[in-house]
Design a protein around this motif. Structure first.
Motif, PDB file in Angstrom:
ATOM      1  N   GLN A 181       0.839  -1.202   0.000  1.00 39.60           N
ATOM      2  CA  GLN A 181       0.000   0.000   0.000  1.00 39.60           C
ATOM      3  C   GLN A 181       0.871   1.246   0.000  1.00 39.60           C
ATOM      4  OE1 GLN A 181      -2.449   0.416   3.451  1.00 39.60           O
ATOM      5  NE2 GLN A 181      -3.638   2.117   2.632  1.00 39.60           N
ATOM      6  N   LYS A 182       0.498   2.208  -0.844  1.00 46.15           N
ATOM      7  CA  LYS A 182       1.263   3.443  -0.928  1.00 46.15           C
ATOM      8  C   LYS A 182       0.993   4.311   0.293  1.00 46.15           C
ATOM      9  CE  LYS A 182       1.524   3.765  -5.949  1.00 46.15           C
ATOM     10  NZ  LYS A 182       1.277   4.615  -7.135  1.00 46.15           N
ATOM     11  N   GLU A 183       1.986   5.152   0.628  1.00 44.49           N
ATOM     12  CA  GLU A 183       1.820   6.068   1.757  1.00 44.49           C
ATOM     13  C   GLU A 183       0.745   7.105   1.479  1.00 44.49           C
ATOM     14  OE1 GLU A 183       5.390   7.145   4.577  1.00 44.49           O
ATOM     15  OE2 GLU A 183       6.006   7.350   2.486  1.00 44.49           O
ATOM     16  N   VAL A 184       0.602   7.498   0.219  1.00 42.65           N
ATOM     17  CA  VAL A 184      -0.388   8.503  -0.170  1.00 42.65           C
ATOM     18  C   VAL A 184      -1.240   7.915  -1.290  1.00 42.65           C
ATOM     19  CG1 VAL A 184      -0.762  10.816  -1.090  1.00 42.65           C
ATOM     20  CG2 VAL A 184       1.181  10.380   0.439  1.00 42.65           C
ATOM     21  N   GLU A 185      -2.549   7.911  -1.081  1.00 45.72           N
ATOM     22  CA  GLU A 185      -3.473   7.369  -2.075  1.00 45.72           C
ATOM     23  C   GLU A 185      -4.285   8.497  -2.696  1.00 45.72           C
ATOM     24  OE1 GLU A 185      -2.703   3.100  -1.523  1.00 45.72           O
ATOM     25  OE2 GLU A 185      -3.724   4.273  -3.065  1.00 45.72           O
ATOM     26  N   GLN A 186      -4.397   8.459  -4.023  1.00 47.80           N
ATOM     27  CA  GLN A 186      -5.145   9.486  -4.735  1.00 47.80           C
ATOM     28  C   GLN A 186      -5.799   8.848  -5.942  1.00 47.80           C
ATOM     29  OE1 GLN A 186      -2.697  12.791  -6.086  1.00 47.80           O
ATOM     30  NE2 GLN A 186      -4.479  14.042  -6.581  1.00 47.80           N
ATOM     31  N   ASP A 187      -7.068   9.114  -6.133  1.00 50.47           N
ATOM     32  CA  ASP A 187      -7.793   8.565  -7.275  1.00 50.47           C
ATOM     33  C   ASP A 187      -7.249   9.206  -8.556  1.00 50.47           C
ATOM     34  OD1 ASP A 187     -11.305   7.898  -7.895  1.00 50.47           O
ATOM     35  OD2 ASP A 187      -9.621   7.908  -9.290  1.00 50.47           O
ATOM     36  N   PRO A 188      -6.811   8.404  -9.518  1.00 48.72           N
ATOM     37  CA  PRO A 188      -6.203   8.974 -10.726  1.00 48.72           C
ATOM     38  C   PRO A 188      -7.193   9.607 -11.698  1.00 48.72           C
ATOM     39  CG  PRO A 188      -6.269   6.593 -10.880  1.00 48.72           C
ATOM     40  CD  PRO A 188      -6.733   6.937  -9.504  1.00 48.72           C
ATOM     41  N   GLY A 189      -8.502   9.362 -11.489  1.00 47.41           N
ATOM     42  CA  GLY A 189      -9.496   9.889 -12.412  1.00 47.41           C
ATOM     43  C   GLY A 189      -9.485   9.093 -13.719  1.00 47.41           C
ATOM     44  N   PRO A 190      -9.824   9.716 -14.865  1.00 52.81           N
ATOM     45  CA  PRO A 190     -10.037  11.160 -15.015  1.00 52.81           C
ATOM     46  C   PRO A 190     -11.374  11.624 -14.453  1.00 52.81           C
ATOM     47  CG  PRO A 190     -10.387  10.045 -17.106  1.00 52.81           C
ATOM     48  CD  PRO A 190      -9.931   8.992 -16.137  1.00 52.81           C
ATOM     49  N   LEU A 191     -11.412  12.900 -14.087  1.00 48.35           N
ATOM     50  CA  LEU A 191     -12.591  13.536 -13.569  1.00 48.35           C
ATOM     51  C   LEU A 191     -13.011  14.614 -14.565  1.00 48.35           C
ATOM     52  CD1 LEU A 191     -14.551  14.025 -11.178  1.00 48.35           C
ATOM     53  CD2 LEU A 191     -12.834  15.581 -10.219  1.00 48.35           C
ATOM     54  N   SER A 192     -14.231  14.508 -15.064  1.00 46.11           N
ATOM     55  CA  SER A 192     -14.720  15.468 -16.049  1.00 46.11           C
ATOM     56  C   SER A 192     -15.892  16.234 -15.456  1.00 46.11           C
ATOM     57  CB  SER A 192     -15.138  14.737 -17.325  1.00 46.11           C
ATOM     58  OG  SER A 192     -15.557  15.661 -18.309  1.00 46.11           O
ATOM     59  N   VAL A 193     -15.807  17.561 -15.500  1.00 44.23           N
ATOM     60  CA  VAL A 193     -16.865  18.403 -14.937  1.00 44.23           C
ATOM     61  C   VAL A 193     -17.180  19.529 -15.918  1.00 44.23           C
ATOM     62  CG1 VAL A 193     -16.117  17.922 -12.575  1.00 44.23           C
ATOM     63  CG2 VAL A 193     -15.288  19.970 -13.728  1.00 44.23           C
ATOM     64  N   PRO A 194     -18.396  20.068 -15.860  1.00 44.51           N
ATOM     65  CA  PRO A 194     -18.716  21.212 -16.731  1.00 44.51           C
ATOM     66  C   PRO A 194     -18.151  22.496 -16.141  1.00 44.51           C
ATOM     67  CG  PRO A 194     -20.615  20.611 -15.427  1.00 44.51           C
ATOM     68  CD  PRO A 194     -19.562  19.591 -15.121  1.00 44.51           C
ATOM     69  N   GLU A 195     -17.908  23.447 -17.014  1.00 42.09           N
ATOM     70  CA  GLU A 195     -17.432  24.760 -16.581  1.00 42.09           C
ATOM     71  C   GLU A 195     -18.365  25.349 -15.532  1.00 42.09           C
ATOM     72  OE1 GLU A 195     -17.268  27.549 -19.765  1.00 42.09           O
ATOM     73  OE2 GLU A 195     -16.125  29.035 -18.635  1.00 42.09           O
TER      74      GLU A 195
END
Lengths: 116, 114
Positions: B1-15
């Protein structure tokens, strides 16, 4: 200069070849860091200098990796006998001071190393 | 397990949307928490810097740190297409006399669409 400058921007090396990557930090910046960023990953710490002193080299992957900053300004990261797993972007960063808000890191655009 | 976990996405949102990015970590020694933005083929650029727990606001950006839950967040209000980039969380403990020996997350790719 206006920012951290790294050269070359791209480097293609044959496996087994030695390479040298250069970093020109922002003038007057005391601290200098090298990070390695593999594709799709975050940067990983390699080594850290304060002026000409290398204070931490715990992140260097093997003894094929060597970094120097002889006059406390320009730094060179050398990789001997390159391997395919060395392919990555090598990022250099510098900061004005040791601690606190002034330790804001300014990154260069990196050297993309591809080992064939 | 990594020390820091972050969802890689991608995350798409409208302006104009509010964006929420977050990271979890396991090392209790981390005291400095940062968010960097990285455009393609560029180096990371520091957005927010927080020491210990609490909130920090800078323009459209708000950073939150919850050390009890080992969870940090970055909120972007009124997102713009120019915010499209990879967002990296980073953190550090006092080590080798520097707070800049950073442990990064994987990065979350954000795309803000018109």
């Amino acid at each position: 200069g206006a920012g951290v400058s790294q050269s070359p921007r791209y480097k293609v090396a044959k496996r087994g070849q030695d390479v040298a990557l250069r970093c020109d930090p922002i003038s007057g910046h005391v601290s200098l860091f090298w990070y390695q960023q593999a594709l799709g990953q975050g940067p990983e710490f390699l080594t850290y200098f304060q002026n000409e002193a290398q204070l931490d080299k715990s992140g260097l992957p093997s003894d094929r990796f060597f970094a120097e900053r002889p006059e406390g300004s320009v730094s060179t990261l050398k990789i001997q006998r390159t391997q395919q797993e060395d392919s990555a972007v090598y990022l250099c960063a510098s900061s004005l001071a040791r601690m606190g808000e002034d330790e804001k890191l300014f990154f260069g655009s990196g050297t993309q190393l591809s080992v064939l | 397990q990594k020390e820091v976990e972050q969802d890689p996405g991608p995350l798409s949102v409208p302006e104009g949307a509010i964006v929420s990015l977050n990271c979890t970590y396991s090392n209790s020694a981390f005291q400095y928490f940062m968010w960097y933005r990285q455009y393609s083929r560029k180096g990371p650029e520091l957005l927010m810097y927080t020491y210990s727990s609490g909130n920090k606001e800078d323009g459209r950006f708000t950073a939150q740190v919850d050390k009890s839950s080992k969870y940090i967040s970055l909120f972007i209000r009124d997102s713009q297409p120019s915010d499209s980039a990879t967002y990296l969380c980073a953190m550090s403990a006092i080590d080798s006399g520097t707070a800049s020996k950073l442990t990064f997350g994987t990065g979350t790719r954000l795309q803000v669409t018109l």
